[in-house]
Design a protein around this motif. Structure first.
Motif, PDB file in Angstrom:
ATOM      1  N   VAL A   1      45.227  31.676  41.569  1.00  0.00           N
ATOM      2  CA  VAL A   1      44.687  32.910  40.993  1.00  0.00           C
ATOM      3  C   VAL A   1      44.358  32.649  39.530  1.00  0.00           C
ATOM      4  CG1 VAL A   1      45.220  35.286  40.326  1.00  0.00           C
ATOM      5  CG2 VAL A   1      45.927  34.425  42.561  1.00  0.00           C
TER       6      VAL A   1
ATOM      7  N   ILE B   1      42.646  34.307  35.969  1.00  0.00           N
ATOM      8  CA  ILE B   1      42.172  35.467  35.227  1.00  0.00           C
ATOM      9  C   ILE B   1      41.192  34.954  34.182  1.00  0.00           C
ATOM     10  CG2 ILE B   1      42.825  37.413  33.772  1.00  0.00           C
ATOM     11  CD1 ILE B   1      45.575  37.302  35.034  1.00  0.00           C
TER      12      ILE B   1
ATOM     13  N   ASP C   1      46.289  44.043  35.902  1.00  0.00           N
ATOM     14  CA  ASP C   1      44.873  43.811  36.194  1.00  0.00           C
ATOM     15  C   ASP C   1      44.595  43.867  37.691  1.00  0.00           C
ATOM     16  OD1 ASP C   1      44.265  43.543  33.544  1.00  0.00           O
ATOM     17  OD2 ASP C   1      44.400  41.364  33.522  1.00  0.00           O
ATOM     18  N   LEU C   2      45.457  43.203  38.475  1.00  0.00           N
ATOM     19  CA  LEU C   2      45.228  43.154  39.921  1.00  0.00           C
ATOM     20  C   LEU C   2      45.517  44.491  40.602  1.00  0.00           C
ATOM     21  CD1 LEU C   2      46.777  39.642  40.681  1.00  0.00           C
ATOM     22  CD2 LEU C   2      44.357  40.240  40.693  1.00  0.00           C
ATOM     23  N   SER C   3      46.400  45.281  40.019  1.00  0.00           N
ATOM     24  CA  SER C   3      46.787  46.555  40.639  1.00  0.00           C
ATOM     25  C   SER C   3      45.750  47.644  40.433  1.00  0.00           C
ATOM     26  CB  SER C   3      48.138  47.022  40.085  1.00  0.00           C
ATOM     27  OG  SER C   3      49.164  46.093  40.404  1.00  0.00           O
TER      28      SER C   3
ATOM     29  N   GLN D   1      43.747  49.421  43.446  1.00  0.00           N
ATOM     30  CA  GLN D   1      44.386  49.192  44.738  1.00  0.00           C
ATOM     31  C   GLN D   1      44.437  50.447  45.619  1.00  0.00           C
ATOM     32  OE1 GLN D   1      44.257  46.143  45.775  1.00  0.00           O
ATOM     33  NE2 GLN D   1      46.420  45.880  46.290  1.00  0.00           N
TER      34      GLN D   1
ATOM     35  N   ILE E   1      45.247  41.228  48.051  1.00  0.00           N
ATOM     36  CA  ILE E   1      45.583  41.404  46.631  1.00  0.00           C
ATOM     37  C   ILE E   1      47.033  41.826  46.472  1.00  0.00           C
ATOM     38  CG2 ILE E   1      45.089  42.780  44.561  1.00  0.00           C
ATOM     39  CD1 ILE E   1      42.183  42.832  45.382  1.00  0.00           C
TER      40      ILE E   1
ATOM     41  N   VAL F   1      50.117  40.344  44.192  1.00  0.00           N
ATOM     42  CA  VAL F   1      50.892  41.195  43.276  1.00  0.00           C
ATOM     43  C   VAL F   1      52.382  41.081  43.570  1.00  0.00           C
ATOM     44  CG1 VAL F   1      51.352  43.580  42.576  1.00  0.00           C
ATOM     45  CG2 VAL F   1      48.994  42.796  42.849  1.00  0.00           C
TER      46      VAL F   1
END
Length: 444
Positions: free
Chosen positions: A108, A110, A132-134, A137, A151, A155
């Motif tokens: 992963v 960023i 950032d990933l959340s 969602q 994703i 997380v």
């Protein structure tokens, strides 16, 4: 609170670092006005930075950002940290605006344009990645459940990293060379940290807003005419200062070191800020073997020996636990004393956090003792000591005072490079045999 005149521009003196400057800013979460505090400061022995912190009294939203106020390094670098447990999550780090972050085991990454500069810890950086990933969602759960599950798995894995349940590798790739991860073993090399310097590509220079070498005009090469006396040929080409980014000139000259080989010396002098630098690069073919030179410094006179340290060379002095990894300082042509003083200055100026609140008294005392020992060696007050120069490309040189005879205080040994070293140097993919295309067959 007095009102700001409508036509008067807002001016914030960031160089007055006695207290943070405050400006009213719009909160992007609730739309009300909050307060941004800006402070121009310097991380001890590292760089000048601008710290910005926003707080909204209406919704409680907070945010902080870090921007580098200094110049870019001459090269970019990657910094990798192998996080083994909870204690490594407290390592402090600096991530510049231009750096990307990658969690190796998860594959992963960023990108740099996804997060601004940060002054935080490893755990804090993982927190930012989770945030950032959340984002988005809840929407993905209803619109694309398969993507949501993928994703969410990442997380959850990042959340387990924060608990210290398993080890992972964090890599910061910064073309500006302004990122940092704390070394817990100073002054020795941290076995959990790996740093590699690299030359920036034209695309990375454009990303940083630097002038690409391709846009520079080709320097005119002076030619000798019949009857002219042979003079040392010095080439001059335009460049940008690595400290202030102002246009400057770099001089380049090819010389022959007796009993060694030809080398290229490059020197830059910025008329704008006064910054000066010099760098040495070896000429000729790549050596088939690496070379390790060991010098027993038994007399202060040994400190005046000429030394050529290439950019691929590492050096160490076991008696004071000094170990300079390959790629540090770049190429240098100086004396043993001059090189040790440059190492001292580099360590003193560029190792951050040594005077921060998070640094223990024991670590600070150990670091100060190491610098004092290094200075004593450079002054000739701490001898005998052993200087070891290890260059896998055999492009480094140490003056033999007894040349052409052997030096009784110096040992030179050649060794075979291993596969990993060749891979780091980019030699495994280099083809120097049968690389020319064969002549096409003539059709009958």
């Amino acid at each position: 609170m007095s009102e700001q005149p409508a036509n008067e521009p807002l001016f914030v003196d960031l160089h007055d670092n006695s207290k943070p400057a405050e400006i009213e800013s719009l909160c992007m979460k609730c739309g009300e006005n909050g307060t941004t505090r800006m402070l121009f400061t310097k991380i001890p022995h590292f760089k000048e930075i601008i710290i910005m912190a926003f707080e909204c009294p209406h919704c409680g939203f907070r945010n902080n950002e870090l921007q580098s106020a200094g110049a870019f390094n001459e090269k970019g670098h990657t910094v990798s940290c192998h996080v083994l447990g909870k204690q490594d999550l407290d390592r402090q780090l600096v991530k510049s605006d231009f750096a990307s972050v990658k969690f190796e085991e998860l594959q992963v990454e960023i990108p740099a344009n996804n997060r601004r500069g940060l002054l935080t810890t490893v755990e804090g950086l993982v927190d930012h990645a989770v945030d950032d990933l959340s984002q988005g969602q809840p929407v993905r759960k209803h619109t694309d459940e398969d993507l949501y599950n993928k994703i969410q798995a990442v997380v959850d894995k990042l959340e387990s990293y924060k608990e210290g349940a398993e080890s992972f590798t964090l890599t910061i790739d910064d073309p500006s060379g302004n990122s940092y991860i704390e070394n817990r073993c100073l002054p020795a090399q941290d076995p959990q940290l790996k740093m590699k310097w690299y030359n920036r590509t034209p695309e990375q220079n454009a990303f940083l807003g630097l002038q690409s070498e391709e846009t520079n005009p080709t320097p005119a090469v002076p030619t000798a005419t019949e009857g002219d006396e042979e003079v040392p040929e010095v080439l001059t080409f335009p460049a940008n200062c690595s400290h202030c980014n102002a246009p400057s000139e770099t001089n380049m000259h090819l010389i022959d070191i007796p009993h060694f080989k030809e080398v290229v010396i490059m020197a830059t002098n910025c008329q704008q800020c006064g910054y000066k630098s010099n760098e040495v690069k070896a000429g000729g073919p790549i050596s088939a073997k690496g070379k390790r030179i060991t010098l027993k410094i038994t007399d202060p006179e040994d400190l005046s020996r000429d030394i050529l340290k290439s950019e691929t060379c590492g050096l160490s002095i076991p008696e004071i636990d000094l170990e300079v990894t390959r790629g540090t300082l770049g190429g240098r042509f100086t004396t043993v004393e001059g090189l040790l003083r440059q190492v001292h200055q580099e360590l003193y100026e560029r190792v951050p956090f040594m005077h921060g609140d998070s640094t223990t008294a024991e670590s600070r005392a150990r670091w100060e003792k190491f610098l004092a020992n290094l200075e004593e060696v450079a002054d000739g007050k701490r001898i005998p000591v052993t200087l070891i120069i290890d260059d896998p490309l055999a492009n480094s040189y140490l003056q033999n005072l007894y040349a052409p005879d052997d030096d009784p205080e110096m040992t030179i040994e050649e060794y075979e490079r291993d596969w990993e070293t060749n891979e780091t140097l980019g030699l495994n993919d280099m083809n120097v045999d049968h690389y020319q295309a064969t002549e096409p067959e003539t059709k009958q």
